[in-house]
Each structure stands twice: as structure tokens, then as C-alpha cells.
Design an enzyme around this catalytic site. Structure first.
Site, PDB file in Angstrom:
ATOM      1  N   GLY A 148       1.205  -1.296   0.173  1.00 57.59           N
ATOM      2  CA  GLY A 148       0.448   0.052   0.334  1.00 57.59           C
ATOM      3  C   GLY A 148       0.672   1.365  -0.031  1.00 57.59           C
ATOM      4  O   GLY A 148       1.969   1.294  -0.866  1.00 57.59           O
ATOM      5  N   SER A 149       0.545   2.203   0.372  1.00 59.41           N
ATOM      6  CA  SER A 149       1.005   3.769   0.927  1.00 59.41           C
ATOM      7  C   SER A 149       0.444   4.564   1.998  1.00 59.41           C
ATOM      8  O   SER A 149       0.378   3.358   2.431  1.00 59.41           O
ATOM      9  CB  SER A 149      -0.060   4.510  -0.469  1.00 59.41           C
ATOM     10  N   GLY A 197      -4.523  20.948   1.344  1.00 61.74           N
ATOM     11  CA  GLY A 197      -4.300  20.018   0.067  1.00 61.74           C
ATOM     12  C   GLY A 197      -6.214  20.208  -0.579  1.00 61.74           C
ATOM     13  O   GLY A 197      -6.770  19.690   0.949  1.00 61.74           O
ATOM     14  N   HIS A 205     -39.444   4.431 -10.914  1.00 63.11           N
ATOM     15  CA  HIS A 205     -39.303   5.332 -10.522  1.00 63.11           C
ATOM     16  C   HIS A 205     -40.428   5.167  -8.759  1.00 63.11           C
ATOM     17  O   HIS A 205     -41.068   3.936  -8.200  1.00 63.11           O
ATOM     18  CB  HIS A 205     -40.637   5.756 -11.388  1.00 63.11           C
TER      19      HIS A 205
END
Length: 472
Positions: A148-149, A186, A451
Site C-alpha cells: 500500500g501507501s 490539500g 420510479h
């Protein structure tokens, strides 16, 4: 150092969405599988400190917001009071249920789960170091890197995270109190999701973003309209702003930034600064250099079309390789790799990977943006439909947003779908299925939709793409 009693067909390093899905699929296909996880619980960043806990807080904060501002319009009289410890407890319970679920699935599929830090000692050998320092070596035919990171920080700045006044997303899901002032560095998915949580709970949120738009790669029309909605909700934005310093002042913090194109610097003071400037592949301590596994300039493990590295028997998937850092992308790669290792023909269609921003309203996209089509010189038709004209949206007081469909001008093949609205993350699925089978906007429009539903707006946008919408 002791050797495992028997060899495995596959050892997966990392138990996030890519790793655990790869392991389970491989086991289902008859392979003998082990998973090595450095955390005390399975699930990786996503289940422990990322996707799952943040979504628990997003939902809870949205309910709090609706109780404060929408219930009265629906004929419900309440006086909501925030119980932050209980909300955080709900988040923690949700995490535990999910990580326990992975442990159960490992047991069910006869997968050997090992808690410890994994390192590739050699092709076919993974050394695992337990918390007490003891080591064992797992022998295996194949190794999958699925680590991963991690938080990337701010390029060019050495940010001193203290977990209290200067925090990462890991810390922002567990703030002990609502900050009066929160500055988010960010304007991407993570920053806007967590910023919106604390904004709804009472924080004054300011977003500082280097680019001239929020949600960088998102279709520009969606991004522009979404920023206006967030501004109405109370968020403040400084775009085109280069952060030059993030400093703790003891009990608070401050952020200094200057216009990216030049100009005077400004400083914002805050109780908490959330640095949410992206993530980077996690490969520390894996022994990649020692065994010769190649990486690119961004630190990602280089792979071929079958997820194989330049070293025989070593593969990689998920955030640690090229492509969007999305849990479901990693999952698809995990399934594909498991199938390949079992002698099948695993494949991922990277042109049809949806992305979702779980704010309120949600944003979901799949395929190409209008900007990408223009840059490629592709002639296209556009169809749009607003949720203000959707009966279900009106009934639920969720009329913000619209659906936008992009289709090839000559063939009507759908090339991209972008939705901003309540439940967009679920609605994008039908667009992904349509595109997976090469469908047209007319195919979608001629498919009967129930609907009243929010998804009727998707059908109306399809009508608007190849003909005219019915209800607009």
C-alpha cells in the site's frame, strides 16, 4: 532463524484490500496462501485508518447536519446535541467489525495469517520479524507485494506531524474535540472528505490548495460547481496557493502560503492543521534493493501486464504500483493476479475504474473527463440532467448536483460519466457496467429505471446525450 514447516504457493505481504482479496481469491482457486501483516489487525490502511473509519464519520456527521438543518422541513422536531466520544466509538466499532471480518475470511479460506514485518530475503523466501524480535522464513513459489501507501507530506517541506496540532489523515479521524479553526492543506479527496466531517461538526474550515481547482483530475465543470456548494456550506478556499511553512505554536498551528504564480505571503492560524497532500508507495524495509526489484522515479514498483516485477516469482499490486490509489483498483488487481498464478487469464480494465468522493453531495466518476476528450481531439456529445428536476431528490431534500454523460459523437459509445449528487457513489455502478460492455447512451436511456429513484437522473442525462431529456 527458523523455517516454516511447509512451503506456500503464494505469500502476500500486506493485508489491505489488494492483499487480502488476492489471498482469498488465490485460496479459492486452490493455492496454499500466507499473508504477512505488520499491523496487529488485518485490513491495511483502508479498514484501519482510511476508507472505513472516515466513511463512518462522514455518515454520522451528515446525520448530525440533517438533524440540525433538514429535519424540521420534513416535519421532525429535534434538538440535536453532539456526542463526539459516542461518534468516535461508532467509528471504532465499525473498524473492528470489518477487520474481524477479514480474520474470519482468512480462517474460512484456510489462509495462514502471520502478524509481523515482512521482508523479501530472496526470490521464494519471505522473512517475518515478530513484535518480540523473533524471526521465521516462509518458503513460497510466488510473492505478492501489497504494502500500500503512506502519507506523502508536502513536497519540499519537512512537516513535523505531532498528531495534535499538525495532523495527517490517520490522526484526523480521531481528534478528541472539534477544532474551532481547521486548515486543510490539500484540496483533494482526503482533505475535502475529512474537512467536511469537522465542518459539519462545527469547525471553521479553510482549504489551501496548490492547483487552481479542487479535486485536480475531476471533470472541471463538476469541480467548479462542487466548490460553490462547499462554499455555501461554510468552507473557505485559497486556490493556486503554495504552502511554504506549517508550524506548531504549542497549543495551535499556523500555515504560511503564497500565490503559486507569485505575490505576497499569507499566514493562517488554526487549532489544527490537516496535511492532506496525497500518499506515496510504501516499500521501506521490504528488501527490494537487495533482491533487485526495480522501481520508477515515483518510488512505485515496476511491473509488466501480468503484475510481475523484473524478478521472477515476485509480483506487486495496489498503491505500490502505477495507477490510481484506490482500494477497488487494488482489489481488482488482487483477483487478476490470483487468477494468473492459478493458470487463468486475470485482467483489469483500467479504463473503467470508478472514483468516488464521499462528501455531501457525493461525486462519482468513471471514464474520461471533458478536458481529456478535448485534449485528445475526440468528437463527443454531452448530456446533462440536474437533480433539481428529479422527484425523489426533491422528496429527500437532496437536489444539489447533476449527472453528466460524455459519448463518442460518431458511435454514441459512452466514454465518461460524472455524477454529483446524493448517492452518486452507488449510481456510478450502472455507468461502469454499461461502459464495461461498450454500451451507448441510447442503450442506457432505453433501459427502464424504477420510479421514483435518483438513478432516473442518469437515464435522463443519457436521453439528453443522444436525443432530448423527457423531464427537462
Amino acid at each position: 532463524m527458523s523455517d516454516a514447516s511447509s512451503a506456500f504457493d503464494l505469500v502476500v505481504i500486506g493485508s489491505g484490500p489488494g492483499g487480502y482479496v488476492c489471498a482469498i481469491k488465490a485460496a479459492q482457486l486452490g493455492l496454499k496462501v500466507a499473508v504477512v501483516e505488520k499491523r496487529k489487525t488485518y485490513g491495511g490502511t483502508c479498514l484501519n485508518v482510511g476508507c472505513i473509519p472516515s466513511k463512518a464519520l462522514l455518515h454520522a456527521s451528515e446525520m448530525f447536519e440533517e438533524a440540525n438543518h433538514s429535519f424540521a422541513k420534513l416535519g421532525i422536531k429535534v434538538s440535536p446535541e453532539l456526542d463526539l466520544p459516542a461518534m468516535l466509538a461508532h467509528k471504532d466499532t465499525t473498524v473492528k467489525q470489518n477487520v474481524d471480518g477479514i480474520a474470519f475470511l482468512f480462517k474460512k479460506n484456510k489462509i495462514t495469517g502471520i502478524i509481523g514485518t515482512g521482508r523479501i530475503a530472496a526470490p521464494g523466501a519471505v522473512e517475518v520479524t515478530a513484535e518480540d524480535g523473533s524471526k521465521q522464513t516462509l518458503k513460497t513459489k510466488s510473492i505478492c507485494i501489497a504494502t500500500g501507501s503512506v502519507v506523502a507530506g508536502i513536497p519540499g517541506l519537512n512537516v513535523a506531524f505531532d498528531g495534535k496540532t499538525i495532523v495527517s489523515s490517520d490522526d484526523a479521524i480521531a481528534l478528541p474535540k472539534v477544532p474551532e479553526r481547521l486548515v486543510v492543506v490539500g484540496g483533494g479527496v482526503i482533505g475535502l472528505e475529512l474537512g467536511s466531517v469537522w465542518q459539519r461538526l462545527g469547525a471553521k474550515v479553510t482549504v489551501v490548495e496548490y492547483l487552481d481547482k479542487i479535486l485536480g483530475p475531476t471533470d472541471a465543470e463538476i469541480s467548479t460547481q462542487f466548490q460553490k456548494i462547499l462554499a455555501k456550506q461554510g468552507m473557505t478556499f485559497h486556490l493556486g496557493a503554495k504552502v511554504t511553512a506549517v508550524e506548531s505554536t504549542g497549543s495551535a498551528a499556523k500555515v504560511t502560503f503564497e500565490p503559486a504564480k507569485g505575490g505576497e505571503a499569507q499566514t493562517l492560524e488554526a487549532d489544527v492543521v490537516l496535511v492532506a497532500t496525497g500518499r506515496k508507495p510504501f516499500t521501506d524495509g521490504l528488501g527490494l534493493d537487495e533482491v533487485g526489484v526495480a522501481r520508477d522515479k515515483a518510488g512505485r514498483v515496476e511491473i509488466d501486464a501480468h503484475y510481475k516485477t523484473n524478478v521472477d516469482g515476485i509480483y506487486a499490486i495496489g498503491d505500490v504500483v502505477k495507477g490510481p490509489m484506490l482500494a477497488h483498483k487494488a482489489e481488482d488487481e488482487g483477483v487478476a493476479l490470483a487468477e494468473i498464478l492459478a493458470g487463468q487469464h486475470g485482467h483489469v480494465n483500467y479504463g473503467v475504474i470508478p472514483s468516488v468522493v464521499y462528501t455531501s453531495p457525493e461525486i462519482a466518476s468513471v471514464g474520461l473527463t471533458e478536458e481529456e476528450l478535448k485534449a485528445a481531439g475526440t468528437p463527443y456529445n454531452t448530456g446533462k440532467f440536474s437533480f433539481t428536476a428529479n422527484g425523489r431528490a426533491r422528496a429527500m431534500l437532496h437536489t444539489d448536483g447533476f449527472v453528466k454523460i460524455l459519448a463518442d459523437k460518431a458511435t454514441d459509445k459512452v466514454l465518461g460519466v460524472h455524477i454529483m449528487g446524493f448517492g452518486a457513489g452507488d449510481m456510478i455502478a450502472e455507468a461502469a457496467v454499461l461502459m464495461e460492455f461498450g454500451g451507448s447512451s441510447e442503450d442506457l436511456a432505453r433501459t427502464c429505471h424504477a420510479h421514483p429513484t435518483m438513478s432516473e437522473a442518469v437515464r435522463e442525462a443519457a436521453f439528453a446525450t443522444f436525443a432530448k431529456p423527457i423531464h427537462s
